[in-house]
Design a protein around this motif. Sequence first.
Motif, mmCIF file in Angstrom:
data_model
loop_
_atom_site.group_PDB
_atom_site.id
_atom_site.type_symbol
_atom_site.label_atom_id
_atom_site.label_comp_id
_atom_site.label_asym_id
_atom_site.label_seq_id
_atom_site.Cartn_x
_atom_site.Cartn_y
_atom_site.Cartn_z
ATOM 1 N N LEU A 183 0.648 -1.376 -0.051
ATOM 2 C CA LEU A 183 0.046 0.047 0.045
ATOM 3 C C LEU A 183 0.918 1.249 0.086
ATOM 4 O O LEU A 183 0.593 2.339 -0.795
ATOM 5 N N ARG A 184 1.655 1.288 0.984
ATOM 6 C CA ARG A 184 2.388 2.517 1.271
ATOM 7 C C ARG A 184 2.891 3.369 -0.231
ATOM 8 O O ARG A 184 2.483 4.394 -0.529
ATOM 9 N N SER A 185 3.514 2.628 -0.999
ATOM 10 C CA SER A 185 3.897 3.215 -2.241
ATOM 11 C C SER A 185 4.625 2.197 -2.952
ATOM 12 O O SER A 185 5.385 2.670 -4.025
ATOM 13 N N CYS A 186 4.313 0.863 -2.745
ATOM 14 C CA CYS A 186 4.810 -0.315 -3.493
ATOM 15 C C CYS A 186 6.470 -0.140 -3.438
ATOM 16 O O CYS A 186 7.140 0.706 -3.398
ATOM 17 N N ALA A 210 8.795 1.938 -5.731
ATOM 18 C CA ALA A 210 9.037 3.338 -5.469
ATOM 19 C C ALA A 210 10.073 3.536 -4.376
ATOM 20 O O ALA A 210 10.905 4.224 -4.314
#
Lengths: 123, 123
Positions: free
Chosen positions: B8-11, B14
């Motif tokens: 979720l965070r930003s994969c 990333a």
Amino acid sequence: MAKARSALRSCPVAAFQKMIAGKYKLRIVWDLKDGPRRYGEIRSGLLRGAVGSAEITPRVLSRELKALTESGLIDRRDFGVVPPKVEYRLTRKGKSFVPVIAAIRDWGERNLSEPAALADAAE
Amino acid sequence: MAKARSALRSCPVAAFQKMIAGKYKLRIVWDLKDGPRRYGEIRSGLLRGAVGSAEITPRVLSRELKALTESGLIDRRDFGVVPPKVEYRLTRKGKSFVPVIAAIRDWGERNLSEPAALADAAE
DNA sequence: CAGCATCCTGCGTGATACTG
DNA sequence: CAGTATCACGCAGGATGCTG
């Protein structure tokens, strides 16, 4: 050895960095691994996983896609119809690159994700 | 699954990109795989493979090293002597990352190096 | 729907000079 | 030797609006 020859230029790592420069290229390629996708689908797909603040502007996405095409990782297929329909798909080269991203994701999942988050928060 | 949480965070991709942001980080880590190196050695090492135009300014190298340290990939060891002697070495985490770079290099050597060079030359 | 044109801004990076 | 300080600049990337 062919190795020495290519290593001179600027080493594969630098070339790699140039190739995947930009915030979305890796994610685009990864997204395309499941098959062809349309422009809008890619755009939507990139929003998944985003923290939710910024949209991806067409200008940026367009640039990345063009760059990836010129790198030979993806292939653009214009159906030439109205309303426009354009699909992007991985090339052979692009497909061969997927495992590399997988390795990155794999490593990232067990070493980044949370512990590295504090490096961010600290900033 | 723990996967969904971190994804979720930003994969991971990333996070990876942030971590290796900068022109030299990957090369520094790669250079350090053979053992500890001093500041000056790293600097010299980075010049190998450079096309030969620009030097790496201390400011930039310093930043990259600091960032890598804060990412937990490398460890800084100051001997506290005069003249100064500082060594950088890979941490556990850093070592675990080497294979990933190896994968990148491996792929890069057979897919970039020359064919992709024209994308550069064209520019 | 799939882009392109224009403007604007932050930051990464290089150059140069100085220090403990 | 191993950095830090200051200045300057190019460019990635976001915002907004238009088009075939």
